[in-house]
Write a protein that holds these residues in place. Structure first.
Motif, short mmCIF file in Angstrom:
data_model
loop_
_atom_site.label_atom_id
_atom_site.label_comp_id
_atom_site.label_asym_id
_atom_site.label_seq_id
_atom_site.Cartn_x
_atom_site.Cartn_y
_atom_site.Cartn_z
N TRP A 1 44.56 51.19 33.61
CA TRP A 1 43.27 51.31 32.91
C TRP A 1 43.26 50.47 31.65
O TRP A 1 42.28 49.78 31.36
CB TRP A 1 43.02 52.78 32.57
CG TRP A 1 41.84 52.99 31.66
CD1 TRP A 1 40.52 53.01 32.02
CD2 TRP A 1 41.88 53.18 30.24
NE1 TRP A 1 39.73 53.21 30.90
CE2 TRP A 1 40.54 53.32 29.80
CE3 TRP A 1 42.92 53.26 29.31
CZ2 TRP A 1 40.21 53.53 28.47
CZ3 TRP A 1 42.59 53.46 27.98
CH2 TRP A 1 41.25 53.59 27.57
N TRP A 2 44.35 50.51 30.88
CA TRP A 2 44.44 49.74 29.63
C TRP A 2 44.39 48.24 29.91
O TRP A 2 43.71 47.49 29.21
CB TRP A 2 45.73 50.10 28.90
CG TRP A 2 45.91 49.35 27.61
CD1 TRP A 2 45.34 49.63 26.40
CD2 TRP A 2 46.72 48.18 27.41
NE1 TRP A 2 45.74 48.70 25.47
CE2 TRP A 2 46.59 47.81 26.05
CE3 TRP A 2 47.54 47.43 28.25
CZ2 TRP A 2 47.26 46.72 25.52
CZ3 TRP A 2 48.19 46.33 27.72
CH2 TRP A 2 48.04 45.98 26.37
N LEU A 3 45.10 47.78 30.96
CA LEU A 3 45.09 46.37 31.30
C LEU A 3 43.69 45.92 31.72
O LEU A 3 43.22 44.84 31.34
CB LEU A 3 46.09 46.09 32.43
CG LEU A 3 47.57 46.10 32.05
CD1 LEU A 3 48.43 45.95 33.28
CD2 LEU A 3 47.88 44.99 31.04
N GLY A 4 43.02 46.76 32.53
CA GLY A 4 41.67 46.41 32.95
C GLY A 4 40.71 46.34 31.78
O GLY A 4 39.87 45.43 31.69
N ARG A 5 40.83 47.27 30.85
CA ARG A 5 39.96 47.28 29.67
C ARG A 5 40.24 46.07 28.79
O ARG A 5 39.31 45.44 28.25
CB ARG A 5 40.18 48.56 28.88
CG ARG A 5 39.27 48.73 27.70
CD ARG A 5 39.49 50.05 27.00
NE ARG A 5 38.61 50.21 25.87
CZ ARG A 5 38.63 51.26 25.06
NH1 ARG A 5 39.45 52.27 25.30
NH2 ARG A 5 37.80 51.33 24.04
N ARG A 6 41.51 45.70 28.67
CA ARG A 6 41.86 44.54 27.85
C ARG A 6 41.31 43.25 28.44
O ARG A 6 40.83 42.38 27.71
CB ARG A 6 43.38 44.45 27.73
CG ARG A 6 43.88 43.35 26.81
CD ARG A 6 45.38 43.37 26.70
NE ARG A 6 45.85 42.32 25.80
CZ ARG A 6 47.12 42.05 25.57
NH1 ARG A 6 48.07 42.78 26.16
NH2 ARG A 6 47.47 41.09 24.74
N ARG A 7 41.34 43.14 29.78
CA ARG A 7 40.80 41.95 30.43
C ARG A 7 39.29 41.86 30.25
O ARG A 7 38.76 40.77 30.02
CB ARG A 7 41.13 41.98 31.93
CG ARG A 7 42.61 41.73 32.24
CD ARG A 7 42.88 41.95 33.71
NE ARG A 7 44.29 41.76 34.01
CZ ARG A 7 44.85 42.05 35.18
NH1 ARG A 7 44.10 42.52 36.16
NH2 ARG A 7 46.13 41.85 35.37
N ARG A 8 38.61 43.00 30.35
CA ARG A 8 37.16 42.98 30.15
C ARG A 8 36.80 42.59 28.72
O ARG A 8 35.82 41.88 28.48
CB ARG A 8 36.56 44.35 30.50
CG ARG A 8 36.55 44.66 31.99
CD ARG A 8 35.70 45.88 32.27
NE ARG A 8 36.20 47.07 31.61
CZ ARG A 8 37.08 47.90 32.14
NH1 ARG A 8 37.60 47.64 33.34
NH2 ARG A 8 37.47 48.97 31.49
N THR A 9 37.58 43.08 27.76
CA THR A 9 37.34 42.74 26.37
C THR A 9 37.57 41.26 26.10
O THR A 9 36.81 40.60 25.39
CB THR A 9 38.26 43.58 25.45
OG1 THR A 9 38.03 44.96 25.69
CG2 THR A 9 37.99 43.25 23.99
N ALA A 10 38.63 40.72 26.73
CA ALA A 10 38.93 39.30 26.55
C ALA A 10 37.87 38.43 27.20
O ALA A 10 37.55 37.35 26.68
CB ALA A 10 40.30 39.00 27.15
#
Length: 264
Positions: free
Chosen positions: A255-264
């Motif tokens: 979940w954290w990795l997916g959220r970080r990718r969306r933010t980037a």
């Protein structure tokens, strides 16, 4: 199977607790889309309570041995997801789900004929992920329509999970750890999602939930390894706690990795 009133009362309590876990998790999946829904669906919301109840009735060696069979069964669940994702694009829920479950049952029957070791189970999962993850990638993205819940959704899901718990609890005494380990990982959450979601949101959207779930099943396989080693060397309570921590931690990381990718 005993008909002692105290046994029946405890069995009913176990069925109710497990059903509550699965129904709650599947409702969350419906409201949050395929990615978050998949992360919730691959938490041990069905296998976890089942293994806890097995641990109440059996010793740590039984749980450790059951986990050895659960590990290759996890690989069978990935093939179930792939079969359903492919068929759900063009076929009805009956055809897609029945074929996917048939694939799982066929692989489970083959798995039962093998005396599994930890290394063999890990190898089976590594090979399965290497084959299935690239094939599932094209099915991961789909629009999740707004869902209107029907009156029979909750009873259906609850009854499916309660039946699984009752079956595992009833047969584990004579079936042994291997069969119990297989039954504990029957894909009841994925199956209920197929049967309930596809008629309302369509095959592609339902397939997206299962396709994204393959990444959560990587963490689930690691959790089964922890369950086996922890139960074998430190006891069932440590094994179960470690498996739950592993599974939740893995999914939170996704979940954290997916959220970080969306933010980037």
């Amino acid at each position: 199977m005993s008909l002692d009133p105290s046994f029946l009362l405890l069995l009913g309590l176990r069925m109710a607790i497990a059903a509550a876990f699965v129904v709650s998790a599947s409702m969350i999946a419906e409201r949050t889309g395929p990615v978050i829904g998949a992360l919730v669906a691959t938490l041990p919301i069905s296998a976890g309570p089942t293994y806890v109840f097995l641990a109440l009735d059996h010793d740590a060696a039984f749980i450790a041995q059951g986990a050895l069979t659960s590990l290759p069964i996890n690989a069978a669940t990935i093939f179930l997801s792939l079969a359903y994702a492919v068929l759900a694009q063009r076929h009805s829920v009956l055809v897609a789900s029945a074929t996917a479950v048939a694939v799982w049952l066929g692989l489970a029957a083959l798995i039962k004929t093998v005396q599994w070791t930890l290394l063999m189970g890990v190898a089976a999962n590594v090979v399965t992920f290497a084959i299935c993850l690239p094939l599932l990638r094209r099915y991961r993205h789909a629009r999740m329509p707004l869902i209107t819940r029907r009156w029979y959704d909750v009873p259906l899901r609850a009854s499916l999970v309660a039946t699984l718990v009752a079956t595992v609890t009833s047969v584990s005494g004579w079936a042994g750890p291997s069969v119990s380990g297989m039954l504990a990982l029957f894909p009841i959450v994925f199956t209920s999602m197929m049967l309930i979601l596809q008629p309302r949101i369509g095959g592609p959207a339902t397939a997206a939930v299962l396709a994204n779930g393959a990444y959560g099943l990587i963490g689930f396989s690691l959790a089964v390894v922890v369950l086996h080693l922890g139960s074998l060397h430190l006891g069932a309570a440590v094994g179960l706690s470690g498996a739950l921590t592993t599974c939740v931690g893995w999914n939170l990381g996704l979940w954290w990795l997916g959220r970080r990718r969306r933010t980037a």
